[in-house]
Design a protein around this motif. Structure first.
Motif, PDB file in Angstrom:
ATOM      1  N   GLU A 172       0.833  -1.206   0.000  1.00 58.15           N
ATOM      2  CA  GLU A 172       0.000   0.000   0.000  1.00 58.15           C
ATOM      3  C   GLU A 172       0.868   1.256   0.000  1.00 58.15           C
ATOM      4  OE1 GLU A 172      -2.445  -0.424   3.437  1.00 58.15           O
ATOM      5  OE2 GLU A 172      -3.555  -2.147   2.643  1.00 58.15           O
ATOM      6  N   TYR A 173       1.956   1.218   0.771  1.00 60.07           N
ATOM      7  CA  TYR A 173       2.875   2.362   0.821  1.00 60.07           C
ATOM      8  C   TYR A 173       3.489   2.615  -0.552  1.00 60.07           C
ATOM      9  CZ  TYR A 173       6.891   5.280   2.042  1.00 60.07           C
ATOM     10  OH  TYR A 173       7.818   6.291   2.094  1.00 60.07           O
ATOM     11  N   VAL A 174       3.927   1.531  -1.202  1.00 55.97           N
ATOM     12  CA  VAL A 174       4.537   1.640  -2.532  1.00 55.97           C
ATOM     13  C   VAL A 174       3.566   2.272  -3.523  1.00 55.97           C
ATOM     14  CG1 VAL A 174       5.365   0.303  -4.508  1.00 55.97           C
ATOM     15  CG2 VAL A 174       6.191  -0.227  -2.211  1.00 55.97           C
ATOM     16  N   LEU A 179       5.985   4.512  -5.958  1.00 59.37           N
ATOM     17  CA  LEU A 179       7.228   3.795  -6.225  1.00 59.37           C
ATOM     18  C   LEU A 179       6.956   2.738  -7.281  1.00 59.37           C
ATOM     19  CD1 LEU A 179       8.533   3.387  -2.562  1.00 59.37           C
ATOM     20  CD2 LEU A 179       9.139   5.146  -4.221  1.00 59.37           C
ATOM     21  N   SER A 180       7.980   2.354  -8.013  1.00 57.25           N
ATOM     22  CA  SER A 180       7.727   1.501  -9.177  1.00 57.25           C
ATOM     23  C   SER A 180       7.842   0.007  -8.885  1.00 57.25           C
ATOM     24  CB  SER A 180       8.681   1.863 -10.321  1.00 57.25           C
ATOM     25  OG  SER A 180      10.025   1.720  -9.908  1.00 57.25           O
ATOM     26  N   THR A 181       8.760  -0.400  -7.996  1.00 57.71           N
ATOM     27  CA  THR A 181       8.951  -1.836  -7.797  1.00 57.71           C
ATOM     28  C   THR A 181       9.120  -2.179  -6.325  1.00 57.71           C
ATOM     29  OG1 THR A 181      11.371  -1.691  -8.014  1.00 57.71           O
ATOM     30  CG2 THR A 181      10.099  -2.103 -10.031  1.00 57.71           C
ATOM     31  N   VAL A 202      14.087  -7.196   1.345  1.00 59.43           N
ATOM     32  CA  VAL A 202      13.065  -6.565   0.516  1.00 59.43           C
ATOM     33  C   VAL A 202      13.645  -5.291  -0.081  1.00 59.43           C
ATOM     34  CG1 VAL A 202      12.019  -5.333   2.489  1.00 59.43           C
ATOM     35  CG2 VAL A 202      10.698  -5.687   0.401  1.00 59.43           C
ATOM     36  N   TYR A 203      13.410  -5.127  -1.376  1.00 66.27           N
ATOM     37  CA  TYR A 203      13.944  -3.988  -2.126  1.00 66.27           C
ATOM     38  C   TYR A 203      12.806  -3.117  -2.649  1.00 66.27           C
ATOM     39  CZ  TYR A 203      18.561  -6.203  -2.183  1.00 66.27           C
ATOM     40  OH  TYR A 203      19.766  -6.758  -1.821  1.00 66.27           O
ATOM     41  N   LEU A 204      12.956  -1.808  -2.470  1.00 62.56           N
ATOM     42  CA  LEU A 204      12.052  -0.846  -3.077  1.00 62.56           C
ATOM     43  C   LEU A 204      12.849  -0.046  -4.090  1.00 62.56           C
ATOM     44  CD1 LEU A 204      10.157   0.541   0.063  1.00 62.56           C
ATOM     45  CD2 LEU A 204       9.646  -1.488  -1.295  1.00 62.56           C
ATOM     46  N   ASP A 205      12.412  -0.108  -5.339  1.00 61.02           N
ATOM     47  CA  ASP A 205      13.145   0.553  -6.428  1.00 61.02           C
ATOM     48  C   ASP A 205      14.633   0.200  -6.374  1.00 61.02           C
ATOM     49  OD1 ASP A 205      10.884   1.613  -7.475  1.00 61.02           O
ATOM     50  OD2 ASP A 205      11.192   3.637  -6.729  1.00 61.02           O
ATOM     51  N   ASN A 206      14.879  -1.120  -6.196  1.00 58.67           N
ATOM     52  CA  ASN A 206      16.240  -1.693  -6.235  1.00 58.67           C
ATOM     53  C   ASN A 206      17.127  -1.275  -5.062  1.00 58.67           C
ATOM     54  OD1 ASN A 206      15.807  -3.067  -8.748  1.00 58.67           O
ATOM     55  ND2 ASN A 206      15.977  -1.070  -9.759  1.00 58.67           N
ATOM     56  N   LYS A 207      16.543  -0.741  -3.999  1.00 60.89           N
ATOM     57  CA  LYS A 207      17.306  -0.397  -2.807  1.00 60.89           C
ATOM     58  C   LYS A 207      16.780  -1.215  -1.627  1.00 60.89           C
ATOM     59  CE  LYS A 207      18.649   3.446   0.214  1.00 60.89           C
ATOM     60  NZ  LYS A 207      18.519   4.905   0.473  1.00 60.89           N
TER      61      LYS A 207
END
Length: 238
Positions: A172-174, A179-181, A202-207
């Motif tokens: 939900e936050y993403v 955010l894309s991924t 866990v990665y958000l936008d590859n981070k």
């Protein structure tokens, strides 16, 4: 079905507190696909189809209970409570109370890998048994069975506010923050086959935003998501 197996099932149904009209359906619920494959049984002689039905029956029963009892809670919170109740770990707990591991038929390979004590296998068998009760005795019997073993679990989860589905909250936050991924990666696995420990990032936008460890991938993912939410400043009650 030989006499020995029939006697086993009669003993097990005493633990359930249910007298089946059709013992064959109880036997099917307690037959893992690995056993069926080993002995060339038909697809409907193991419990995967019953598991499919049991999952839905369980969801309806728990959803109705939550809907009727917790009139002040919104849909999102009810969904999170339900997710905490019908999860693999919760159903595996019920399975162990019923000693399902003593009665389930599994293949030799699954036996050697510790399958008789795997949360996933036990939880699936529990769902299959719920379906068997539903088909043999009706919805009311299934409801009584489910609530007998899960009502206390529901009340504890609600009381402790321990109903956060962290993966859903992170998703939900993403979406809310465009955010894309979001991606969960298994970093490593440790321990013997019957007692694995999973380490997941866990990665958000590859981070990388969170790391989690658990006895199942789902558990590790939830813990990684929880750490990510903490880093992002999202409160658990939100």
């Amino acid at each position: 079905m030989n006499i020995e197996r029939k006697n086993q099932l009669l003993k097990f149904q005493e633990r359930l507190g249910i007298n089946f009209e059709n013992l064959y359906i109880l036997n099917t619920a307690l037959t893992h696909s690995s056993y069926a494959h080993q002995y060339n049984l038909k697809y409907n002689d193991h419990n995967e189809r019953l598991e499919f039905l049991g999952d839905s029956v369980l969801s309806v029963i728990v959803s109705e209970y939550l809907y009727r009892k917790y009139k002040n809670k919104q849909e999102g919170k009810l969904s999170r409570i339900r997710a905490g109740v019908v999860c693999e770990g919760s159903l595996a707990e019920v399975a162990r109370k019923l000693e399902i591991n003593k009665y389930i038929l599994i293949g030799k390979g699954e036996e050697l890998s510790g399958g008789r004590d795997k949360d996933s296998l036990l939880a699936d068998a529990c769902e299959a048994i719920i379906a068997a009760i539903y088909l043999d005795k009706g919805l009311e019997a299934a409801r009584n069975f489910v609530l007998k073993y899960l009502t206390d679990k529901i009340d504890v989860i609600v009381k402790d506010h321990n109903y956060n589905d962290y993966k859903s909250k992170l998703q939900e936050y993403v979406q809310r923050n465009l955010l894309s991924t979001i991606e969960y990666k298994v970093v490593s696995e440790s321990g013997p086959a019957h007692d694995r420990t999973f380490h997941i990032d866990v990665y958000l936008d590859n981070k990388c935003f969170g790391k989690g460890t658990g006895k199942s991938k789902k558990e590790a993912e939830q813990r990684a998501a929880r750490e990510a939410l903490n880093k992002l400043g999202v409160e658990e009650g939100e």
